[in-house]
Enzyme design. Structure first.
Site, short mmCIF file in Angstrom:
data_model
loop_
_atom_site.label_atom_id
_atom_site.label_comp_id
_atom_site.label_asym_id
_atom_site.label_seq_id
_atom_site.Cartn_x
_atom_site.Cartn_y
_atom_site.Cartn_z
N HIS A 93 1.07 -0.81 -0.11
CA HIS A 93 -0.30 0.22 -0.25
C HIS A 93 0.96 1.37 0.46
O HIS A 93 -0.05 2.42 -0.52
CB HIS A 93 -1.16 -0.50 0.96
CG HIS A 93 -0.91 0.22 2.54
ND1 HIS A 93 -0.58 -0.85 3.13
CD2 HIS A 93 -0.66 1.55 3.29
CE1 HIS A 93 0.25 -0.04 4.64
NE2 HIS A 93 -0.16 0.84 4.88
N ASP A 230 1.38 -7.69 2.88
CA ASP A 230 1.17 -5.66 2.30
C ASP A 230 2.83 -5.91 1.96
O ASP A 230 3.14 -5.15 3.23
CB ASP A 230 0.51 -5.34 3.22
CG ASP A 230 0.51 -4.09 2.72
OD1 ASP A 230 1.01 -3.89 1.96
OD2 ASP A 230 -0.54 -3.19 3.33
N SER A 675 4.07 2.56 7.70
CA SER A 675 3.70 1.96 7.54
C SER A 675 5.63 1.31 6.37
O SER A 675 5.55 2.79 6.18
CB SER A 675 2.16 1.90 6.26
OG SER A 675 1.38 2.14 6.80
#
Ligand code: ARG
Length: 752
Positions: A93, A230, A675
């Site tokens: 992402h 991810d 992230s």
């Protein structure tokens, strides 16, 4: 692992007892002094020098801040260097926007994934993704405050701080070699300076398809149990001499100072973990008053407007493949915040955050009233917060509605840019024009140069804008946004053009939108290009979108004045409240709120109990991928190749006791910006990549909830399994430094 077993009441008993919840996002330069002993007790085996050193290569040199420009002051995500050739891991992402921009209907890397088999095949992002390495950080509080006094008004104070900041940047940047950033900490009570080396040639190396990298989609986003791979892979390039350089064929893969080794050992419950990265924003010392304003005014407004945009985008994305690719990244970004805010409202209410904050405020009040000096310094603080809250009531929501809806369609955003151009192109007012002919000519010349520069900038940016723009979709968004705009904007602030047109169209918003899109130059690339080739002031200043954007902005600006007035005393109140809290609890070690600077957080691998009678295991496995599979739901499609590997249990060296672990939970304290961060074991080896927070603690930016708050990580062994077995990209596996201790430990299962 969504086994029904875990829903048995008995399980509840097990998570009572010791939890290792570690609140705090710590500054690397203080780890030795503040955290090291504690970390050692929990399982850290590295020396402080191996973690953070400004003289020798250390772990911090493998941690990279990701942004989209050459001189970032903040980072959208974190990455880590994992090979001697500048290979970088981050989340899917985090790479998403770049992967989307590199995609088209012919080569859709979002849908199909992408794997470069050699350096030649790696895809440049041309400065859209840049990688910042922290050289060092320094406390500059004394320099910043050298001429600042307690009774200075806010404006003078800010000006003084800006002045010193500019000077510090000049002193430290070594003729532009470094990007120097100064940041405020503890609400303006301390200041630190950060020196970065920024690499602007970062290339896409590999990404799984979204059916792996975004498996579970928005349904699973912010949720556990999770089965998302991810991750995406990039490479940092440098000039032949190792220095940063913009994209060039002559650039070479970066030889980093340090890269992280990777562990195949996996995790067991209670294992020590640390996460390094660039958390963006937290407001942990926020008062109950501000929490109330957020819950009542801010979040519901954003949820309402974003929800509408998403609904329309989805409608068009579902029926048109081109639109689906064009809007994928925009949709993901808006959906992420939308769901986050829904979660925030829910968690802050359920966890009674306002009451907890009020308790601290009551203590503060008692403490300050016990002493005349304190009373003099802090006596007004809480009242200021209260006045702010009252001032924002029924105001902040409207303020947000006006902006978010009035400028909510993409075309109105563009309208603002072209409004700026129209202003520069406007004939110069006679009064403004100098009497002297030469001077007057020079002024006209200057304006026309400025206009031409802006036109060239637009020309360059418009290609990118229209590549991902669908006018039919945006027209519908525009109609709906205008409907909300009229509903929520006070009459005296409404755009006159909008109200007049609506009258003409008898409040038929669709017809009004059709008219705007038919007549505006901005609704198609061809029309706007023709304009840019032959710019004409009248045409652009009479464009309906430019007019609407201008008029909406006038209303926004008028409200912004009021907003600034209500908000003005807050900076000082926050600074004093923070200072007072630290004075009140002298033995407590406070950590600063996240502000997009490098932080370290440590904790352990843990399960949790989200609610009565529910227990969540701390790992998920590939079994869960097949359980969730739904060929009729685009969020839960399992690629055939992955399914085959799972069914055959063909996991290579990456499984554990025959099972393939996908994700795991830890207690580390992270937020957006983290992230892609590496989660690292006591030996300094990579265990996985942090990628999400959990639904049960969506209040996490405002308060840390030790029993409920978890970080969701993708296990590095699943990442390697996908690279190796799914994609066959063994060229990448060969670059990594992979470690495995013998014999392989057996994960502690929670047995009943
Ligand atoms: N919630 C994650 C974050 O804010 C983003 C996850 C992206 N995945 C998704 N399904 N939208 O970092």
């Amino acid at each position: 692992m969504r086994k029904t077993l875990f829903f048995f009441a008995l399980v509840a008993l097990m998570s009572i007892g010791k939890t290792f919840a570690d609140e705090g996002m710590w500054l690397p330069m203080f780890v030795d002094r503040l955290n090291y002993t504690d970390m050692q007790k929990m399982g850290l085996q590295l020396t402080p020098e191996e973690i953070y050193s400004i003289n020798n290569s250390s772990l911090k040199d493998a941690i990279v801040g990701l942004s989209g420009g050459p001189t970032p002051t903040g980072f959208f995500c974190t990455g880590e260097i994992v090979s001697e050739k500048g290979l970088l891991f981050t989340n899917h992402h985090c790479g998403y926007d770049n992967i989307q921009k590199l995609s088209s209907v012919d080569h859709d890397y979002l849908a199909d994934g992408f794997w470069a088999k050699s350096f030649d095949e790696e895809l440049p992002t041309y400065g859209e993704m840049t990688a910042s390495f922290l050289i060092k950080m320094e406390n500059v509080t004394d320099s910043i405050f050298a001429n600042v006094t307690d009774n200075m008004d806010d404006k003078t104070r800010s000006a003084e701080i800006r002045k010193v900041t500019t000077r510090l940047k000049e002193t430290y940047n070594e003729d532009g070699k470094y990007n120097v950033v100064v940041k405020s900490f503890f609400e303006g009570n301390e200041y630190y300076l950060f020196i970065y080396e920024v690499y602007t040639d970062v290339r896409l190396v590999g990404t799984p398809p979204s059916s792996i990298g975004k498996f579970g989609g928005d349904t699973d986003n912010w949720m556990w149990p999770r089965h998302t791979g991810d991750f995406s892979i990039f490479r940092v390039y440098s000039a032949p001499d190792g220095s940063p350089a913009d994209y060039s064929e002559n650039n070479i893969p970066l030889q980093p100072k340090y890269h992280l080794p990777i562990s195949l050992d996996g995790v067991q419950k209670d294992d020590f973990t640390m996460i390094w990265g660039f958390p963006g924003t937290t407001t942990r010392y926020m008062t109950s008053f501000e929490v109330e304003t957020s819950i009542e005014e801010l979040y519901p407004t954003v949820v309402d407007v974003f929800g509408k945009q998403l609904e329309i985008w989805k409608e068009f994305m579902d029926t048109n493949t081109k639109v689906k690719i064009q809007y994928a990244s925009k949709y993901a970004g808006v959906a992420n915040t939308w769901k986050n805010y829904i979660g925030r409202i829910r968690s802050l209410n359920r966890l009674h955050t306002i009451n907890k904050k009020q308790e601290t405020e009551a203590q503060f009040d008692t403490w300050l009233n016990a002493n005349a000096d304190r009373k003099a310094e802090y006596g007004d603080v809480l009242e200021t917060f209260e006045t702010y809250n009252a001032g924002m009531k029924d105001f902040l929501s409207t303020f947000y509605y006006v902006q978010l809806t009035g400028l909510g369609a993409e075309i109105t955003g563009l309208g603002m840019d072209f409004g700026e151009l129209a202003q520069i192109m406007a004939p110069i007012n006679k009064k403004e024009l100098p009497k002297d002919k030469k001077e007057a000519e020079a002024m006209k010349e200057q304006r026309s140069t400025e206009a031409n520069q802006l036109i060239e900038t637009f020309r360059a940016e418009l290609n990118e804008f229209y590549k991902d723009y669908d006018a039919t979709t945006d027209q519908k968004v525009f109609a709906e946004m205008m409907k909300m705009y009229i509903k929520h904007t006070p009459e005296n602030l409404q755009s006159a053009y909008v109200t007049k047109s609506l009258k003409n169209y008898k409040n038929d918003y669709e017809a009004f939108a059709a008219h705007v899109f038919n007549t505006s130059l901005l609704s198609s690339k061809d029309k706007i290009e023709a304009f840019l080739n032959k710019p004409d002031y009248k045409k652009i200043s009479n464009d309906p979108v430019v007019i609407i954007a201008n008029e909406v902005m006038a209303g926004v600006m008028s409200m912004a004045g009021q907003y600034r007035e209500i908000n003005a005393p807050m900076a000082k109140a926050k600074r004093l409240y923070m200072k007072g809290l630290r004075e009140m609890n002298p033995d407590k070690v406070y950590y600063p709120d996240a502000n997009s600077t490098m932080r370290m957080t440590y904790g352990s691998v843990q399960d949790y109990q989200p609610a009565d009678a529910i227990h969540y295991e701390f790992v998920t496995t590939t079994k869960g991928i097949l359980e969730k599979e739904d060929p009729n739901n685009s969020e839960f499609i399992v690629p055939a190749r992955l399914k085959e590997l799972i069914e055959k249990e063909d996991y290579g060296p990456y499984s554990e006791n025959g099972e393939m672990i996908v994700c795991f939970l830890s207690t580390n304290d992270i937020t957006g910006g983290n992230s892609g961060s590496p989660i690292i074991n006591g030996k300094g080896e990579l265990l996985g990549l942090a990628f999400d927070g959990n639904w049960d603690a969506m209040s996490s930016d405002i308060v840390f909830e030790p029993e409920l708050q978890r970080t969701i990580n993708v296990d590095i062994r699943y990442v390697l399994f996908i690279i190796d077995k799914f994609a066959g990209a063994t060229n990448l596996i060969d670059e990594l430094t992979i470690r495995q201790s013998e014999p392989k430990p057996i994960r502690t299962e929670t047995t009943l």
